[in-house]
Design a protein around this motif. Structure first.
Motif, short mmCIF file in Angstrom:
data_model
loop_
_atom_site.label_atom_id
_atom_site.label_comp_id
_atom_site.label_asym_id
_atom_site.label_seq_id
_atom_site.Cartn_x
_atom_site.Cartn_y
_atom_site.Cartn_z
N SER A 160 0.81 -1.15 -0.01
CA SER A 160 0.07 -0.01 -0.08
C SER A 160 0.81 1.24 0.08
O SER A 160 2.17 1.07 0.10
CB SER A 160 -1.04 -0.07 1.18
OG SER A 160 -0.09 0.00 2.27
N GLU A 164 -2.21 4.41 3.32
CA GLU A 164 -2.90 3.44 3.47
C GLU A 164 -2.72 2.43 4.34
O GLU A 164 -1.70 2.13 4.91
CB GLU A 164 -3.21 2.97 1.99
CG GLU A 164 -3.98 3.85 1.13
CD GLU A 164 -4.09 3.33 -0.29
OE1 GLU A 164 -4.64 3.89 -1.13
OE2 GLU A 164 -3.25 2.49 -0.58
N GLN A 224 -6.82 -0.22 -0.84
CA GLN A 224 -5.37 -0.46 -0.84
C GLN A 224 -4.73 -0.45 -1.97
O GLN A 224 -5.20 -1.19 -3.19
CB GLN A 224 -5.27 -2.08 -0.27
CG GLN A 224 -3.83 -2.38 0.08
CD GLN A 224 -3.59 -3.77 0.93
OE1 GLN A 224 -4.65 -4.29 1.38
NE2 GLN A 224 -2.63 -4.29 0.93
#
Length: 768
Positions: A160, A164, A224
């Motif tokens: 990610s 995130e 993601q």
């Protein structure tokens, strides 16, 4: 190296279930020699300094041509200045510099490594929200990739971006079963199935892998976004893929002319040639013939088109079974195997399941199915077998077996009042009642005891279904389920219990033949070999060699027939004994040829029995090798020579060969006639000393190679007897050469033990 940290001493860091599952799943794929060529090391739940030591070792030991892959599955934390840290077991969020693994440290190790190709995979969260009490601050514009920029031949792929979270399974939550994370599960699936090979060239490149990961992760979790920073000169290939697009080769000009000829009989001849090319192992050639036959089947006159259509039918994709019917308790897994049959172009197929409860693992021989039973009733689905020459559908059914209801336990009532019995008199011994044996409780049927299961092509009414995760054959022989050594065949394929009980006819024939050869050898030794002399009198020392090889072949033959060792240990030892028997076979054949050229036919029954014994052992060894290749418990293959014990084995074999050559040279100087008679001993012994270690160290799995080396070394030790007898009274240098050979073979026997211990104890990962 896979760094998996999911357990933390600090209460502020949430325990993770995914890292353990990530490590097992990824290690299994990377250690599979049909997919990649990595030596896998797993570091689980270690402290920060232990993880740093492992990372530094990996980078420092990397050679220029090595590809280093480092995978992190853990919490990712940032300090106040935006610096990235990887959480270890002892990490404290308020003391990151001293208790976590800094990204700067990893970067320094990567920069100082001699390896020109390093890949870093980060399956970590970046930011906060790991649990209550974790105060981790991060600026929203900080990019994790900034911590790993610089240098050529380096690549970083993250689960990610900087703001995130890398999701564990389907969500960030505790109390869920341990499943691989979204990122790593996509990584494992792409490598295992070959779906990451976007251009279908048979190789999974780093760029293709990232594109596949990006699509799959975003598909499963839009929150993601995988990121990358790849700086590579040229393409880096991480794995092999079965998804190879085959381009048909053009038809040769003369065959094209025959296809277009006006004479129909000429075109029929072209069909025959195309049919022959259709069965070629050169897949582009076969596919070119298939395309040409398709045109002829649709455009030519009736009898030519019929011949072309008949040729096409021989190469369409087919499965060895049309349906698979299984049964297991609810939620349990039953296993089966489906294979594509036909010529090589028809076996170049893919296997795809219609439902998620059918898990397909493609192998060189076909596909292994892991089918999960439902809560009740029967599940029905399909496995589609697709290849360049068509497709086929295999119906899959699994019945959920009923679980017997537990027996009701009666509620205890008030205890009855029993009158006290009078004490027995001393003259009358007390007789105690004998309790009745308790009834056996009802046993619920499990997946290992399915009464009416059909497994693949087997239709046995009482077939036993093995669990997919239970490598019965490997455990029966004390083997390991995965061999991390290079080459094909590191891992053993799962084998159902029904198949494990069924003996391979080729292996059974090899075992019987080896035992028969041992009987021939024992019977023939006291008989006359030539004139009125036995083998020990006419060829001193050869009887010792025959007894050594005969003992090895007899033991290997028995183990090849025994249920617990017939899939790997027995055939491997028998193949090694067959290699050692080549010495005697060639020696006896050479003697017969030499004597026949002189018009001498005085070879007696002792010679015949000795020749037949060695011929039986050599043929048995070849059949044992074929049985290993056919066995589903052994992924037989070959790989490069790795590790100092393997190279030592080759060097010791060469040293033994040099010792025998030294003896031959000295004997020739001392007495050329004696040297001429004994040349076969030394040359064949030297050839065998070089061949046995080389063959053994390239075989995969490594334990199979060790068994081959053990039996072959025993045969080489037997060769010492006739070579010693040939030079015993001749020259001191000849005895010196014999001493060299003796020491080398004794050390080779010791090195064989070292190789076996190393192969048996080699983990796919390190335990905490």
């Amino acid at each position: 190296m896979i760094v998996a940290n999911g357990e933390y001493d600090n209460a502020g860091l949430q325990q993770l279930g995914s890292p353990a599952a990530d490590a097992d799943a990824l290690a299994g794929v990377l250690a599979d020699r049909t997919i990649s060529d990595f030596d896998v090391r797993v570091v689980r739940n270690e402290t920060a300094h232990a993880v740093e030591a492992e990372i530094e070792d990996l980078c420092a030991e990397g050679r220029p041509d090595d590809v280093l892959l480092l995978h992190f599955s853990c919490h990712g934390l940032k300090d106040d200045s935006g610096g990235l840290y990887f959480a270890a077991r002892n990490t404290r969020p308020d003391r990151l510099r001293s208790t976590a693994v800094p990204a700067d440290f990893v970067q320094q190790c990567i920069r100082q490594s001699r390896s020109r190709s390093i890949v870093l995979l980060l399956d970590c969260c970046y930011g906060g929200a790991f649990g209550q009490g974790v105060a981790v601050r991060s600026s929203g514009d900080a990019n994790v990739l900034d911590s790993f920029r610089g240098g050529r031949g380096r690549a970083v792929i993250t689960a990610s971006n900087s703001i995130e979270y890398a999701f564990e399974g389907a969500r960030l939550a505790e109390g869920q079963p341990a499943q691989p994370s979204v990122f790593t599960s996509a990584l494992v699936e792409g490598l295992r199935t070959g779906e990451a090979d976007r251009d279908e060239d048979g190789w999974i490149a780093l760029g293709e892998l990232y594109e596949y990961l990006f699509d799959r992760v975003r598909e499963r979790n839009p929150k993601q976004t995988p990121s990358r920073d790849i700086e590579m000169q040229g393409e880096l290939y991480l794995a092999k893929s079965r998804r190879r697009r085959i381009k048909p080769s053009p038809i040769p000009a003369d065959l094209s002319a025959a296809i277009a000829a006006e004479n129909p009989f000429t075109r029929l001849g072209a069909v025959a040639e195309l049919r022959r090319r259709l069965s070629s192992s050169n897949l582009p050639v076969a596919l070119g013939a298939f395309e040409a036959l398709k045109v002829m089947a649709s455009t030519d006159i009736e009898h030519v088109a019929a011949a072309a259509a008949d040729a096409l039918r021989s190469a369409v994709v087919r499965a060895d079974v049309s349906s698979v019917r299984l049964s297991a308790p609810p939620g349990e897994v039953a296993a089966a195997v489906v294979r594509a049959v036909g010529p090589p172009v028809a076996r170049e197929a893919r296997f795809e399941a219609s439902h998620a409860w059918i898990r397909v693992t493609e192998t060189d021989a076909g596909a292994e199915l892991a089918v999960t039973a439902g809560a009740s009733g029967t599940r029905r689905g399909n496995v589609v077998v697709t290849g360049p020459t068509g497709d086929a559908v295999v119906a899959v059914e699994i019945e959920a077996l009923p679980v017997p209801e537990p027996e009701a336990v009666a509620e205890p009532g008030p205890e009855p009042i029993v009158a006290a019995e009078p004490e027995p008199s001393p003259a009358e011994p007390e007789v105690k009642p004998v309790p009745e044996p308790p009834e056996r409780p009802n046993v619920a049927l499990g997946a290992l005891d399915a009464p009416n299961a059909t497994l693949g092509a087997l239709d046995a009414p009482n077939a036993t279904l093995g669990r997919l995760t239970e490598p019965a054959a490997a455990e029966a022989e004390g083997g390991v389920a995965a061999d991390p050594g290079p080459g094909a065949g590191g891992t053993e394929a799962p084998e159902s219990a029904a198949t494990a009980r069924a003996a391979d006819p080729v292996g059974g024939f090899a075992g019987l033949l080896a035992i028969t050869g041992a009987v021939f050898a024992v019977v023939g030794l006291p008989m006359n070999y030539r004139y009125g002399y036995s083998l020990s009198q006419y060829r001193p020392g050869m009887e010792s060699y025959v007894l050594v090889v005969g003992a090895c072949a007899l033991l290997a033959g028995i183990l090849t027939l025994a249920p617990g060792t017939r899939s790997r240990t027995g055939p491997a030892l028998l193949f090694g004994a067959g290699l050692a028997a080549l010495f005697g076979l060639l020696r006896f054949l050479g003697e017969a040829i030499a004597l026949s050229q002189q018009g001498d036919t005085e070879l007696k029954a002792g010679y015949t029995f000795a020749l037949l014994a060695h011929l039986a052992w050599v043929v048995a060894g070849a059949c044992a090798l074929a049985a290993l290749g056919r066995s589903r418990a052994v992924a037989l293959g070959a790989g490069p020579v790795r590790g100092w014990p393997a190279w030592v084995a080759i060097v010791l074999g060469l040293t033994a060969a040099v010792g025998w050559i030294v003896q031959l040279v000295d004997l020739n100087t001392y007495d050329s006639s004696d040297a001429g008679r004994a040349t076969a001993y030394f040359l064949l012994g030297a050839l065998l000393a070089v061949s046995v270690p080389v063959v053994a160290v390239v075989l995969r799995p490594r334990l199979v190679g060790c068994a081959v080396l053990a039996a072959g070394t025993a045969g080489l030790l037997g060769v010492l007897a006739p070579t010693f007898a040939a030079v015993f009274e001749e020259a001191s240098l000849g005895l010196g050469g014999q001493a060299i050979a003796v020491v080398a073979l004794v050390l080779l026997a010791i090195d064989t033990v070292v190789l076996a211990v190393q192969a048996r104890n080699q983990p796919i990962g390190r335990q905490p």
